[in-house]
Design a protein around this motif. Structure first.
Motif, PDB file in Angstrom:
ATOM      1  N   ASP A  34     -10.185   3.868   2.843  1.00 42.12           N
ATOM      2  CA  ASP A  34      -9.441   2.669   2.470  1.00 42.12           C
ATOM      3  C   ASP A  34     -10.013   2.027   1.206  1.00 42.12           C
ATOM      4  OD1 ASP A  34      -8.278   3.144   4.959  1.00 42.12           O
ATOM      5  OD2 ASP A  34      -9.553   1.669   5.955  1.00 42.12           O
ATOM      6  N   ARG A  67     -12.257  -6.753   6.639  1.00 38.42           N
ATOM      7  CA  ARG A  67     -11.658  -5.439   6.869  1.00 38.42           C
ATOM      8  C   ARG A  67     -10.296  -5.319   6.198  1.00 38.42           C
ATOM      9  NH1 ARG A  67      -8.008  -3.039  10.291  1.00 38.42           N
ATOM     10  NH2 ARG A  67      -7.496  -5.001  11.299  1.00 38.42           N
ATOM     11  N   ASN A  68      -9.530  -6.416   6.174  1.00 38.92           N
ATOM     12  CA  ASN A  68      -8.181  -6.364   5.639  1.00 38.92           C
ATOM     13  C   ASN A  68      -8.076  -6.820   4.188  1.00 38.92           C
ATOM     14  OD1 ASN A  68      -7.518  -7.321   8.865  1.00 38.92           O
ATOM     15  ND2 ASN A  68      -6.560  -5.493   8.046  1.00 38.92           N
ATOM     16  N   SER A  75       0.102   3.252   9.015  1.00 37.30           N
ATOM     17  CA  SER A  75      -0.265   1.932   8.513  1.00 37.30           C
ATOM     18  C   SER A  75      -1.487   1.432   9.271  1.00 37.30           C
ATOM     19  CB  SER A  75       0.908   0.960   8.690  1.00 37.30           C
ATOM     20  OG  SER A  75       1.211   0.798  10.062  1.00 37.30           O
ATOM     21  N   ASP A  76      -2.078   0.335   8.792  1.00 41.39           N
ATOM     22  CA  ASP A  76      -3.293  -0.170   9.437  1.00 41.39           C
ATOM     23  C   ASP A  76      -3.030  -0.752  10.822  1.00 41.39           C
ATOM     24  OD1 ASP A  76      -1.924  -2.375   8.383  1.00 41.39           O
ATOM     25  OD2 ASP A  76      -3.754  -3.518   8.070  1.00 41.39           O
ATOM     26  N   THR A 127       0.857  -1.173   0.000  1.00 36.88           N
ATOM     27  CA  THR A 127       0.000   0.000   0.000  1.00 36.88           C
ATOM     28  C   THR A 127       0.898   1.229   0.000  1.00 36.88           C
ATOM     29  OG1 THR A 127      -0.059   0.287   2.399  1.00 36.88           O
ATOM     30  CG2 THR A 127      -1.634  -1.271   1.439  1.00 36.88           C
ATOM     31  N   TRP A 150      -4.554   2.306  12.957  1.00 32.54           N
ATOM     32  CA  TRP A 150      -5.997   2.549  12.970  1.00 32.54           C
ATOM     33  C   TRP A 150      -6.797   1.262  13.191  1.00 32.54           C
ATOM     34  CZ3 TRP A 150      -8.690  -0.221   9.487  1.00 32.54           C
ATOM     35  CH2 TRP A 150      -8.115  -0.527   8.250  1.00 32.54           C
ATOM     36  N   GLY A 151      -6.156   0.102  13.011  1.00 33.68           N
ATOM     37  CA  GLY A 151      -6.856  -1.141  13.291  1.00 33.68           C
ATOM     38  C   GLY A 151      -7.130  -1.356  14.764  1.00 33.68           C
ATOM     39  N   ASP A 203      -4.819   0.636   2.090  1.00 36.11           N
ATOM     40  CA  ASP A 203      -5.438   1.019   3.361  1.00 36.11           C
ATOM     41  C   ASP A 203      -4.489   1.708   4.332  1.00 36.11           C
ATOM     42  OD1 ASP A 203      -3.890  -1.134   4.127  1.00 36.11           O
ATOM     43  OD2 ASP A 203      -5.522  -2.259   5.074  1.00 36.11           O
ATOM     44  N   SER A 204      -3.358   2.202   3.853  1.00 37.27           N
ATOM     45  CA  SER A 204      -2.579   3.118   4.676  1.00 37.27           C
ATOM     46  C   SER A 204      -3.268   4.478   4.615  1.00 37.27           C
ATOM     47  CB  SER A 204      -1.135   3.215   4.190  1.00 37.27           C
ATOM     48  OG  SER A 204      -0.466   1.988   4.404  1.00 37.27           O
ATOM     49  N   ARG A 205      -3.364   5.157   5.744  1.00 35.70           N
ATOM     50  CA  ARG A 205      -4.245   6.326   5.840  1.00 35.70           C
ATOM     51  C   ARG A 205      -3.506   7.643   6.063  1.00 35.70           C
ATOM     52  NH1 ARG A 205      -9.262   4.438   9.821  1.00 35.70           N
ATOM     53  NH2 ARG A 205     -10.149   2.857   8.410  1.00 35.70           N
ATOM     54  N   SER A 239     -10.704  -0.972   0.648  1.00 36.51           N
ATOM     55  CA  SER A 239     -11.013  -2.283   1.202  1.00 36.51           C
ATOM     56  C   SER A 239     -12.494  -2.572   1.007  1.00 36.51           C
ATOM     57  CB  SER A 239     -10.677  -2.333   2.693  1.00 36.51           C
ATOM     58  OG  SER A 239     -11.510  -1.452   3.425  1.00 36.51           O
TER      59      SER A 239
END
Length: 301
Positions: A136, A158-159, A191-192, A101, A195-196, A119-121, A138
């Motif tokens: 994302d 989600r991933n 990275s996720d 990503t 935020w995960g 999905d890196s934000r 996703s």
């Protein structure tokens, strides 16, 4: 251009940390980027590093000292990074392509542009409010956008991403901007792994209530604790916008005689050096330049 920056990357419960981050800048423009190499495919850390090195090499070539078109730069260079991953896999004879990503932001003048794939934000916080966040690529965020799952609910898949760099098809790259920056605005790229485990409102609160040098380590530690033994790697790069004008003394010293400074090239670790030697890196840059000439970008003034 005046800014403050703080970055940190921590390995979670994974065997390796495939996240990469960094920034580079001139007196009047800056590039801030983060990439998360994808598990389940070979050499994720190499994919992330190639992506960042591609963006940094092209930024150094085109920011003299500003970019002509920051949004176009982000769109095109991310696609060139994708091409570099395909070339790398072909050159190595890999049966599968390394994938990653990426999220990147340009600060120039008093404006910001950003782009992402995967999905890196990126979060933009102003006066304790969330002004913008990337969405994302996703299936869970797609379902949420379509109203099929509630915000904050346990989303399915989600991933699972529907686009990234290094995939067989052309990646989807979303670009936003320009957005006029105000002094004390704060940008956070992550990275996720962050935020995960940490909700958006918690991220905003930390970034708003503390200095970035205090907020970022606290957020990372909290994400690692919540993630437990199987926590993903957690990587964060935060920037506080201080305004236009001459860079601070420390920043000016970092620029040196070239008028350009970068933390990205210096991020090579032992594992990556073993995977990519200097000759391969130089060849990658030559291929980037050839891709630019073929696309006609080299003839643009």
């Amino acid at each position: 251009m005046r800014f403050d920056v703080f970055q940190v990357s921590r390995r979670g419960g994974r065997e390796t940390n495939e996240d990469r981050m960094g920034y580079c800048f001139t007196r009047e423009a800056g590039l801030f980027a983060l990439a998360d190499g994808m598990g389940g495919h070979p050499e994720g850390e190499v994919a992330a590093q190639i992506a960042l090195q591609t963006l940094a090499a092209l930024f150094q070539q085109e920011a003299r000292p500003v970019l002509e078109d920051p949004q176009r730069f982000l769109q095109e260079t991310i696609l060139i990074a994708h091409q570099q991953l395909l070339r790398y896999a072909e050159g190595k004879g890999l049966s599968d392509t390394p994938r990653t990503t990426v999220v990147a932001c340009i600060l120039q003048g008093n404006q910001a542009w950003w782009a992402h794939c995967g999905d890196s934000r990126l979060y933009l916080v102003r006066s304790a409010k969330l002004i913008a966040r990337t969405r994302d690529h996703s299936y869970s965020e797609l379902q949420e956008a379509l109203g099929r799952v509630g915000r904050g609910a346990d989303a399915f898949n989600r991933n699972v991403l529907f686009t990234c760099l290094g995939s067989p098809g052309k990646p989807m790259v979303d670009c936003q901007g320009p957005l006029v920056m105000e002094p004390s605005d704060r940008l956070l790229l992550c990275s996720d792994g962050l935020w995960g485990s940490i909700e958006d409102h918690e991220i905003v609160q930390h970034i708003a209530d503390k200095t970035i040098s205090e907020a970022v380590p606290d957020l990372v530690e909290q994400a690692l604790r919540r993630g437990g033994a199987r926590c993903d790697n957690v990587t964060v790069l935060a920037v506080e916008w201080e305004g236009e004008g001459e860079p601070s003394g420390d920043t000016t010293q970092n620029l040196g005689n070239s008028g350009f400074a970068s933390t990205i090239q210096g991020a090579l670790d032992a594992d990556l050096v073993a995977a990519m030697d200097d000759e391969e890196i130089e060849r990658a840059v030559r291929e980037i330049n050839e891709a630019i000439r073929q696309s006609g970008r080299g003839a643009r003034r």
